[in-house]
Structures are given as structure tokens and as C-alpha cells.
Design a protein around this motif. Structure first.
Motif, PDB file in Angstrom:
ATOM      1  N   THR A 102       8.144  13.098  -4.929  1.00  0.00           N
ATOM      2  CA  THR A 102       7.323  14.316  -5.530  1.00  0.00           C
ATOM      3  C   THR A 102       7.726  15.505  -6.548  1.00  0.00           C
ATOM      4  OG1 THR A 102       6.137  14.493  -3.253  1.00  0.00           O
ATOM      5  CG2 THR A 102       6.110  16.219  -4.043  1.00  0.00           C
ATOM      6  N   GLN A 103       9.334  15.684  -6.044  1.00  0.00           N
ATOM      7  CA  GLN A 103       9.921  16.730  -6.912  1.00  0.00           C
ATOM      8  C   GLN A 103       9.755  16.046  -8.552  1.00  0.00           C
ATOM      9  OE1 GLN A 103      14.417  15.854  -7.137  1.00  0.00           O
ATOM     10  NE2 GLN A 103      14.184  17.835  -6.736  1.00  0.00           N
ATOM     11  N   LYS A 104       9.960  14.721  -8.748  1.00  0.00           N
ATOM     12  CA  LYS A 104       9.230  14.245 -10.006  1.00  0.00           C
ATOM     13  C   LYS A 104       8.125  14.787 -10.835  1.00  0.00           C
ATOM     14  CE  LYS A 104       9.058  10.056 -13.184  1.00  0.00           C
ATOM     15  NZ  LYS A 104       8.199   8.317 -12.835  1.00  0.00           N
ATOM     16  N   LEU A 105       7.203  14.839  -9.556  1.00  0.00           N
ATOM     17  CA  LEU A 105       5.852  15.344 -10.005  1.00  0.00           C
ATOM     18  C   LEU A 105       6.159  16.940 -10.619  1.00  0.00           C
ATOM     19  CD1 LEU A 105       2.848  15.013 -10.969  1.00  0.00           C
ATOM     20  CD2 LEU A 105       2.634  15.279  -7.521  1.00  0.00           C
ATOM     21  N   PHE A 126       2.206  28.386  -5.622  1.00  0.00           N
ATOM     22  CA  PHE A 126       2.756  26.978  -5.432  1.00  0.00           C
ATOM     23  C   PHE A 126       2.665  26.008  -4.826  1.00  0.00           C
ATOM     24  CE2 PHE A 126       3.850  25.314  -9.478  1.00  0.00           C
ATOM     25  CZ  PHE A 126       4.582  25.048  -9.338  1.00  0.00           C
ATOM     26  N   SER A 127       2.338  25.563  -3.437  1.00  0.00           N
ATOM     27  CA  SER A 127       3.533  23.842  -2.861  1.00  0.00           C
ATOM     28  C   SER A 127       3.123  22.881  -3.214  1.00  0.00           C
ATOM     29  CB  SER A 127       2.541  24.660  -1.747  1.00  0.00           C
ATOM     30  OG  SER A 127       3.305  26.138  -1.396  1.00  0.00           O
ATOM     31  N   CYS A 128       3.665  22.053  -2.610  1.00  0.00           N
ATOM     32  CA  CYS A 128       3.627  20.019  -2.628  1.00  0.00           C
ATOM     33  C   CYS A 128       3.981  19.614  -0.747  1.00  0.00           C
ATOM     34  CB  CYS A 128       3.453  19.662  -4.120  1.00  0.00           C
ATOM     35  SG  CYS A 128       2.939  17.969  -3.884  1.00  0.00           S
ATOM     36  N   HIS A 129       3.249  19.466  -0.190  1.00  0.00           N
ATOM     37  CA  HIS A 129       3.210  18.238   1.185  1.00  0.00           C
ATOM     38  C   HIS A 129       3.885  16.925   0.550  1.00  0.00           C
ATOM     39  CE1 HIS A 129       1.610  21.316   3.838  1.00  0.00           C
ATOM     40  NE2 HIS A 129       1.305  21.928   2.765  1.00  0.00           N
ATOM     41  N   VAL A 130       4.749  16.496   1.097  1.00  0.00           N
ATOM     42  CA  VAL A 130       4.633  15.517   1.070  1.00  0.00           C
ATOM     43  C   VAL A 130       4.647  14.716   2.672  1.00  0.00           C
ATOM     44  CG1 VAL A 130       7.206  15.219   0.928  1.00  0.00           C
ATOM     45  CG2 VAL A 130       5.946  13.053  -0.002  1.00  0.00           C
ATOM     46  N   CYS A 131       4.324  13.525   3.035  1.00  0.00           N
ATOM     47  CA  CYS A 131       5.174  13.444   4.369  1.00  0.00           C
ATOM     48  C   CYS A 131       4.345  11.687   4.385  1.00  0.00           C
ATOM     49  CB  CYS A 131       3.038  13.423   5.354  1.00  0.00           C
ATOM     50  SG  CYS A 131       1.852  13.093   4.599  1.00  0.00           S
ATOM     51  N   LEU A 132       5.057  11.187   5.637  1.00  0.00           N
ATOM     52  CA  LEU A 132       5.121   9.658   5.375  1.00  0.00           C
ATOM     53  C   LEU A 132       4.013   9.436   6.590  1.00  0.00           C
ATOM     54  CD1 LEU A 132       7.486   7.415   5.809  1.00  0.00           C
ATOM     55  CD2 LEU A 132       8.243   8.307   8.108  1.00  0.00           C
ATOM     56  N   LEU A 133       2.933   8.262   5.250  1.00  0.00           N
ATOM     57  CA  LEU A 133       2.436   7.478   6.377  1.00  0.00           C
ATOM     58  C   LEU A 133       2.346   6.304   7.794  1.00  0.00           C
ATOM     59  CD1 LEU A 133      -0.053   7.381   2.760  1.00  0.00           C
ATOM     60  CD2 LEU A 133      -0.309   9.299   4.728  1.00  0.00           C
ATOM     61  N   GLN A 134       3.146   6.053   7.702  1.00  0.00           N
ATOM     62  CA  GLN A 134       3.271   5.190   8.537  1.00  0.00           C
ATOM     63  C   GLN A 134       4.864   4.609   9.029  1.00  0.00           C
ATOM     64  OE1 GLN A 134       2.954   3.642   5.780  1.00  0.00           O
ATOM     65  NE2 GLN A 134       0.811   3.552   6.277  1.00  0.00           N
ATOM     66  N   PRO A 135       4.889   6.546   9.968  1.00  0.00           N
ATOM     67  CA  PRO A 135       6.607   6.704  10.557  1.00  0.00           C
ATOM     68  C   PRO A 135       6.874   5.478  12.186  1.00  0.00           C
ATOM     69  CG  PRO A 135       4.700   8.156  11.911  1.00  0.00           C
ATOM     70  CD  PRO A 135       4.036   7.210  10.193  1.00  0.00           C
ATOM     71  N   LYS A 136       7.934   5.224  12.068  1.00  0.00           N
ATOM     72  CA  LYS A 136       8.204   4.323  13.512  1.00  0.00           C
ATOM     73  C   LYS A 136       8.769   4.870  14.461  1.00  0.00           C
ATOM     74  CE  LYS A 136       9.473   0.998  10.553  1.00  0.00           C
ATOM     75  NZ  LYS A 136      10.781  -0.199   9.643  1.00  0.00           N
ATOM     76  N   SER A 145       0.366  -1.406  -0.142  1.00  0.00           N
ATOM     77  CA  SER A 145      -0.005   0.318   0.115  1.00  0.00           C
ATOM     78  C   SER A 145       0.863   1.432  -0.349  1.00  0.00           C
ATOM     79  CB  SER A 145      -0.922   0.154   1.426  1.00  0.00           C
ATOM     80  OG  SER A 145      -0.182   0.228   1.942  1.00  0.00           O
ATOM     81  N   PRO A 146       0.704   2.058  -0.146  1.00  0.00           N
ATOM     82  CA  PRO A 146       0.880   3.534  -0.365  1.00  0.00           C
ATOM     83  C   PRO A 146       1.903   3.814   0.910  1.00  0.00           C
ATOM     84  CG  PRO A 146      -1.239   3.743  -1.507  1.00  0.00           C
ATOM     85  CD  PRO A 146      -1.900   2.586  -1.081  1.00  0.00           C
ATOM     86  N   ASP A 147       3.198   4.204   1.187  1.00  0.00           N
ATOM     87  CA  ASP A 147       3.637   5.183   2.302  1.00  0.00           C
ATOM     88  C   ASP A 147       3.780   6.312   2.622  1.00  0.00           C
ATOM     89  OD1 ASP A 147       5.596   4.653   0.305  1.00  0.00           O
ATOM     90  OD2 ASP A 147       7.034   3.680   1.371  1.00  0.00           O
ATOM     91  N   VAL A 148       3.129   7.030   1.337  1.00  0.00           N
ATOM     92  CA  VAL A 148       3.695   9.036   1.542  1.00  0.00           C
ATOM     93  C   VAL A 148       2.014   9.171   0.743  1.00  0.00           C
ATOM     94  CG1 VAL A 148       6.005   8.740   1.615  1.00  0.00           C
ATOM     95  CG2 VAL A 148       4.642   9.127  -0.560  1.00  0.00           C
ATOM     96  N   GLN A 149       1.632  10.775   0.999  1.00  0.00           N
ATOM     97  CA  GLN A 149       1.086  10.909   1.246  1.00  0.00           C
ATOM     98  C   GLN A 149       1.245  12.717   0.461  1.00  0.00           C
ATOM     99  OE1 GLN A 149      -2.012  11.608   3.965  1.00  0.00           O
ATOM    100  NE2 GLN A 149      -3.448  13.057   2.819  1.00  0.00           N
ATOM    101  N   LEU A 150       0.428  12.830  -0.569  1.00  0.00           N
ATOM    102  CA  LEU A 150       0.847  14.811  -1.293  1.00  0.00           C
ATOM    103  C   LEU A 150      -0.527  15.368  -0.828  1.00  0.00           C
ATOM    104  CD1 LEU A 150       2.075  13.734  -4.375  1.00  0.00           C
ATOM    105  CD2 LEU A 150       3.424  13.778  -2.589  1.00  0.00           C
ATOM    106  N   HIS A 151       0.243  16.497  -0.554  1.00  0.00           N
ATOM    107  CA  HIS A 151      -1.092  17.645  -0.423  1.00  0.00           C
ATOM    108  C   HIS A 151      -0.299  18.816  -1.219  1.00  0.00           C
ATOM    109  CE1 HIS A 151      -1.727  15.624   3.959  1.00  0.00           C
ATOM    110  NE2 HIS A 151      -2.928  16.195   3.128  1.00  0.00           N
ATOM    111  N   PHE A 152      -1.396  19.483  -2.430  1.00  0.00           N
ATOM    112  CA  PHE A 152      -1.091  20.230  -3.470  1.00  0.00           C
ATOM    113  C   PHE A 152      -1.574  20.959  -3.150  1.00  0.00           C
ATOM    114  CE2 PHE A 152      -2.137  22.341  -7.610  1.00  0.00           C
ATOM    115  CZ  PHE A 152      -0.237  22.471  -7.783  1.00  0.00           C
ATOM    116  N   VAL A 153      -0.642  22.402  -2.799  1.00  0.00           N
ATOM    117  CA  VAL A 153      -1.225  23.675  -2.613  1.00  0.00           C
ATOM    118  C   VAL A 153      -1.395  24.778  -3.858  1.00  0.00           C
ATOM    119  CG1 VAL A 153      -1.397  25.046  -0.491  1.00  0.00           C
ATOM    120  CG2 VAL A 153      -1.033  22.706  -0.232  1.00  0.00           C
ATOM    121  N   ILE A 154      -2.468  25.561  -3.617  1.00  0.00           N
ATOM    122  CA  ILE A 154      -2.799  26.514  -4.753  1.00  0.00           C
ATOM    123  C   ILE A 154      -2.046  27.361  -4.068  1.00  0.00           C
ATOM    124  CG2 ILE A 154      -4.594  25.339  -6.306  1.00  0.00           C
ATOM    125  CD1 ILE A 154      -6.274  27.172  -4.337  1.00  0.00           C
ATOM    126  N   ALA A 155      -0.966  27.656  -3.364  1.00  0.00           N
ATOM    127  CA  ALA A 155      -0.289  29.080  -2.546  1.00  0.00           C
ATOM    128  C   ALA A 155       1.089  28.603  -2.602  1.00  0.00           C
ATOM    129  CB  ALA A 155      -0.869  29.886  -1.595  1.00  0.00           C
TER     130      ALA A 155
END
Length: 556
Positions: A428-431, A379-389, A354-364
Motif C-alpha cells: 500500500t505504501q508503494k501505491l 485522503f486515506s488508504c485502508h489495507v486489510c487482511l482478507l483471510q485472517p487466521k 488469489s489476493p490476500d489483502v484489500q485496499l479502500h481508497f478514501v477521498i478524506a
């Protein structure tokens, strides 16, 4: 002022609103809600874009800080939390995400009976009224309105085009059979207005239910016990101290930071830690305040000339006047934006289940939770870790709830988290570098000089912070560090239950508001001893039929 109720709910956030709204459906049950903030129904809250005024300030916001974090090169993190009826659902980005099937099956595997995905999905559906998606994964008749965005922003299409160019799958439902993909978020809005948990569950009933009493600007100071039973709370309401008694239960819904704080100042927690603050230990429960974790989050930011994105400029100001008039007239356009309009769930390793990172694309252009101001548009883009240890903790600095809790978020304490985030950074950088987005960039504000993996690690340590999903500090379970059982009752005590994100043993893979509302809906049935889900089954038990007859008589 009335002093005795069946249920006293401490905290008017998402969990508290659901509990109070649902329990008070039965007119024979009395409920009191105690919320430290305001009424949760102002224009700044109900207008989605108003979040930009609340997030970086103390407007409807506790605006906590963490202790200096070694994993963040000694920086203090920022932890905004909602301070109004609706709690953080009154100040958040309104993103409606449930998490993954594996999240809840893992909860059940940890010994929490009743919390598997198949058992919680009906409660997600029970809470939801989805405007567009009508299938087996979604509900249409719940109090919580879930809708598509009404911003009409063309940048959304460029974002989706960039995802296709980067080779990422595109989805129109992150809460269906498969979470993976890039898409535009659905949000907790109704007709272009924020639909907080308060608007969904509490505000409609405050003036027409005599059995429901809500106090705002009411800071609970302490829980009072008789032996091992919680019987009352001491609360300061507009400068005066009152004792409010609960004949059935006190329900704590003050959040992942203040629920453990309230337990500790009331003498419930690790006995040695309480003794260090001069607090008599009424009940030794070493897990209180432990297991704190959150999604560590990094933000890419870019400047652009496009006024389709929010920002400050002469041209943008002229457009904003038009947008304000449009919102007043249509409840559409920029003021209906949640800012984080797009998102995604991606795998840093294709072999992952399953996915292990999430993005939030922000229009600011977002910098340090909008606390650092930039002229122009971006514009901005968040990337966060979904299952941190990594794990942190919540402590107390005094015996008083008026003093902020001591928050050690623990980001990157486990080195594996940093390495997965390096992979997430590259995805995220690739996107962001795909042609459909790259054509808009006039300046890379934060990452232009990042070249190597070591550069990535350093900028992650320098710029990572919360994406506002703290959980776990009163975790559900049956091990020695568990604070509540699978029915969310505080272990070893009576008359005390916790219904907020502190009980989540592990953080769901996504935003936490929808999971919290689900958990509260399920807990209502646990308290009543009657399953609204099972009552719809083909062969209900005699007890369920009797409960159904009773509720049919008393519930509207």
C-alpha cells in the motif's frame, strides 16, 4: 396487535430484509419483522455522504466496543453496526464486492453442500441489477441496484494512474472472472442515492402487503421454546412487552454480535458459560459465539490542499454549498460519495493463487473511524487482511439484551496475520508513494516516522481496527462447533434458522453485504423447497414445475 405469524424475522438488516421481502411475496404466508432501530428511510441514510455522520456516532448505529485487545497493545476496538431497517447496509460504504471463487468452494469443502461458487453465483445475479456491467457474472433484474459512482472526482484518475506507476494491474470489475487489481468500486446506489437492503427488498412492500408486518424500535429479549422447538419471541416495543408467535419458523437476522447474544440469553450455547450467568441451558451448543473473525485493517492518511477531497476549510465550505445544490438538482457530486471510492485486491506474495489483502481508497483523511477530527483536506488508504487466521468470540455480560455483548475480536492473536499485514503495508505504501498521488501530499499524518519492519509491526498494533466485516459466530457446518447446518437451521432445534453473517464459516475475501444478500436469497429457496435458479434450467423436475406453477399464481 397481531400476535401470530408464519415467520418471525428478528432483525431488519440485510438478511432480514431479504427474507421478509421474498417470503411475503406469497400472500398465503404471513411475516413479521422486528427491528430494534428506526425506519431506515431518512435523508441522512439515503444521502451517501451521510455515512460520515453515522459511523462515529450512535445515529442509526449500535456503536459497540470490543474488550481490550492484547494484539492491539491493550486498546479497545470499535465495532459500528447498523441500527435501522437495512441494518449495516443503511450505514456502510455501499461497496459491492462478492469475494473470491475460492471462498465459497472452501465453504463447500468444509461440508456445506450447496454453497460452492458455481452454486451461489446464480443467487448473486438473482439479487443484482447492475447498471453498467452486462455479462455472465452479473444480473440486471434483481432488487439490489449496483451502479458506478456519480462523484465525478478527478482524484479517481490519479489513484488509477498511481496503480499503473506502482506496477499493479487495473480492473473495472472486481466481481468478474478475476478479483485481482486496483480500480474504482461499484456501489449499492440508485441514481446517486444509497440503495440499502431495506430499500431494495422491504420498504416498497410495507404499505401494500397485508401479510407483512414490520415493527421498528422493537428489541427482542428472548426466544421461547416448547421442548426443542422455538415457538415465540418476547419483544419490547416502545416500552411494552409482547409475545409474538411463529407457527413455522423464527428467523434470526440480528448480526454476528447480537444473534449469538440472543441465543445465549435464551439458553442456547455452551452450558458452562450459560451457568456462569445464571441462565438455564435449554440446548447445549458450544459453538455459539465462537469463531468470531473480521478483516484487521490499517489506514494510511495524508493531508492535501485539494478541495476535490472532503474536509473542513473555508474554501471547502464554499464548495460544499455548491455541491449540496448540485446533489439536490442532479444527484451527483460529493454528496453521492461513499468516501471509499477506490479499492484493490493484491497479493502479498506473487505465488499466491488469489489476493490476500484489500485496499479502500478514501477521498478524506480518516482517523479512528472519523472520531478524531482533522482540519483541512486529505485522503486515506485502508489495507486489510482478507483471510485472517486469528479468532475471537462473543459473550454476554448479563441475561438482558439491553446490555451490549462482550466482543473479543482477537486481532493478531495468530502471529502470521501480523506478518502478512507487514507485507500489505509495504504494498500500500508503494501505491501511496507513486508520483500521481505523492504530488498531492503536504503531510503524512500517521506513518512519516515508520522506517523498519519493527516500526511497521508497532504501528499496526497501535492503529489496526475493524473494517466492519465481523462473521462466524454461529458458523455453518457439521463439526462439533457448528451452530447451523447447510440449510442454516440451528442444529438440534426445530423452527429456528439463522440468516446473517454469523453463519459464515469463514469471512469472504471482501465486503460482506453482497454475500449476505446472496445467502438470504438462497435461503428463501431452501425454505420454499423450490429453486428459482433450477427452474430456469433446461430440464426442471416435475416438483419444480409444480412449484413454478404455484408461484406464478401467487407471486406478483
Amino acid at each position: 396487535m397481531r400476535q401470530v405469524f408464519d415467520y418471525v424475522v428478528v432483525g431488519g438488516g440485510s438478511g432480514g430484509c431479504v427474507m421478509a421481502g421474498r417470503l411475503s411475496e406469497d400472500p398465503s404466508v404471513s411475516v413479521c419483522v422486528l427491528e430494534a432501530g428506526g425506519g431506515g428511510n431518512s435523508a441522512i441514510i439515503n444521502t451517501p455522504a451521510g455515512a460520515v455522520a453515522m459511523l462515529p456516532t450512535k445515529l442509526n448505529n449500535w456503536a459497540f466496543e470490543t474488550t481490550p485487545q492484547s494484539g492491539l497493545n491493550g486498546r479497545k476496538g470499535y465495532q459500528p453496526r447498523g441500527k435501522a431497517l437495512g441494518g449495516s447496509s443503511a450505514v456502510n460504504a455501499m461497496v459491492y464486492i462478492r469475494g473470491q471463487k475460492q471462498d465459497y468452494d472452501h465453504w463447500a469443502a468444509l461440508g456445506n453442500a450447496g454453497w460452492s461458487y458455481d452454486e451461489v453465483l446464480p443467487y448473486f445475479k438473482l439479487s443484482e441489477s447492475n447498471e453498467r456491467i452486462h455479462n455472465e457474472y452479473h444480473g440486471q433484474h434483481g432488487p439490489l441496484s449496483v451502479s458506478d459512482l456519480r462523484t465525478d472526482n478527478p482524484f479517481q484518475q490519479d489513484y488509477l494512474a498511481a496503480a499503473r506507476e506502482a506496477g499493479y494491474p487495473v480492473t473495472d470489475d472486481f466481481n468478474g472472472a478475476d478479483q485481482e487489481g486496483v480500480g474504482i468500486y461499484q456501489v449499492t446506489q440508485k441514481h446517486g442515492e444509497r440503495w440499502s437492503a431495506a430499500r431494495a427488498y422491504l420498504l416498497p412492500h410495507m404499505d401494500n402487503r397485508e401479510n407483512l408486518v414490520v415493527h421498528t424500535h422493537a428489541l427482542v429479549q428472548k426466544i421461547e421454546f416448547q421442548g426443542k422447538r422455538a415457538v415465540a419471541v418476547e419483544v419490547e416495543i416502545k416500552g411494552q412487552t409482547h409475545r409474538i408467535e411463529a407457527t413455522r419458523e423464527i428467523i434470526l437476522a440480528a448480526g454476528a454480535f447480537q444473534t449469538p447474544q440472543l441465543l445465549m440469553v435464551s439458553g442456547v450455547g455452551d452450558s458452562s458459560e450459560l451457568a456462569s450467568q445464571g441462565i438455564e441451558c435449554r440446548h447445549h451448543l458450544p459453538g455459539v459465539g465462537k469463531n468470531l473473525h473480521d478483516h484487521p485493517d490499517f489506514i494510511f492518511g495524508y493531508k492535501t490542499r485539494s478541495t476535490d477531497n472532503l474536509g473542513v476549510s473555508l474554501k471547502g465550505s464554499v464548495r460544499m454549498i455548491r455541491e449540496m445544490l448540485r446533489y439536490k438538482r442532479e444527484r451527483r457530486g460529493m454528496l453521492s460519495s461513499n468516501f471509499a471510492e477506490g479499492g484493490g485486491f493484491l497479493k502479498t506474495d506473487p505465488t499466491l493463487a488469489s489476493p490476500d489483502v484489500q485496499l479502500h481508497f478514501v477521498i478524506a483523511l480518516v482517523d479512528d473511524h472519523a472520531r478524531n477530527f482533522h482540519m483541512g483536506h486529505g485522503f486515506s488508504c485502508h489495507v486489510c487482511l482478507l483471510q485472517p487466521k486469528s479468532r475471537g468470540s462473543v459473550g454476554i455480560q448479563s441475561k438482558s439484551m439491553k446490555d451490549a455483548p462482550v466482543i473479543d475480536i482477537g486481532f493478531y492473536q495468530n502471529p502470521e496475520d501480523l506478518e502478512v499485514m507487514v507485507k500489505g503495508y509495504k504494498l500500500t505504501q508503494k501505491l501511496m508513494q507513486a508520483p500521481s498521488l505523492a504530488k498531492h501530499v503536504v503531510e503524512d499524518s500517521f506513518t512519516a516516522n515508520v522506517k523498519t519492519d519493527d516500526d511497521i509491526r508497532e504501528i499496526l498494533r497501535n492503529r489496526t481496527d475493524t473494517v466492519y466485516h465481523p462473521v462466524g459466530t454461529c458458523k455453518m457446518g457439521n463439526d462439533d462447533m457448528a451452530v447451523v447446518d447447510a440449510q442454516l437451521r440451528v442444529r438440534g432445534l426445530e423452527g429456528l434458522r439463522i440468516v446473517d453473517c454469523s453463519v459464515m464459516p469463514t469471512v469472504p475475501s471482501g465486503n460482506t453485504n453482497a454475500p449476505m444478500i446472496m445467502m438470504a436469497e438462497k435461503t428463501v429457496d431452501i425454505i420454499r423447497g423450490y429453486s428459482r435458479v433450477a427452474a430456469g434450467a433446461a430440464n426442471p423436475t416435475n416438483e419444480q414445475l409444480e412449484q413454478a406453477e404455484h408461484l406464478a399464481e401467487v407471486l406478483p
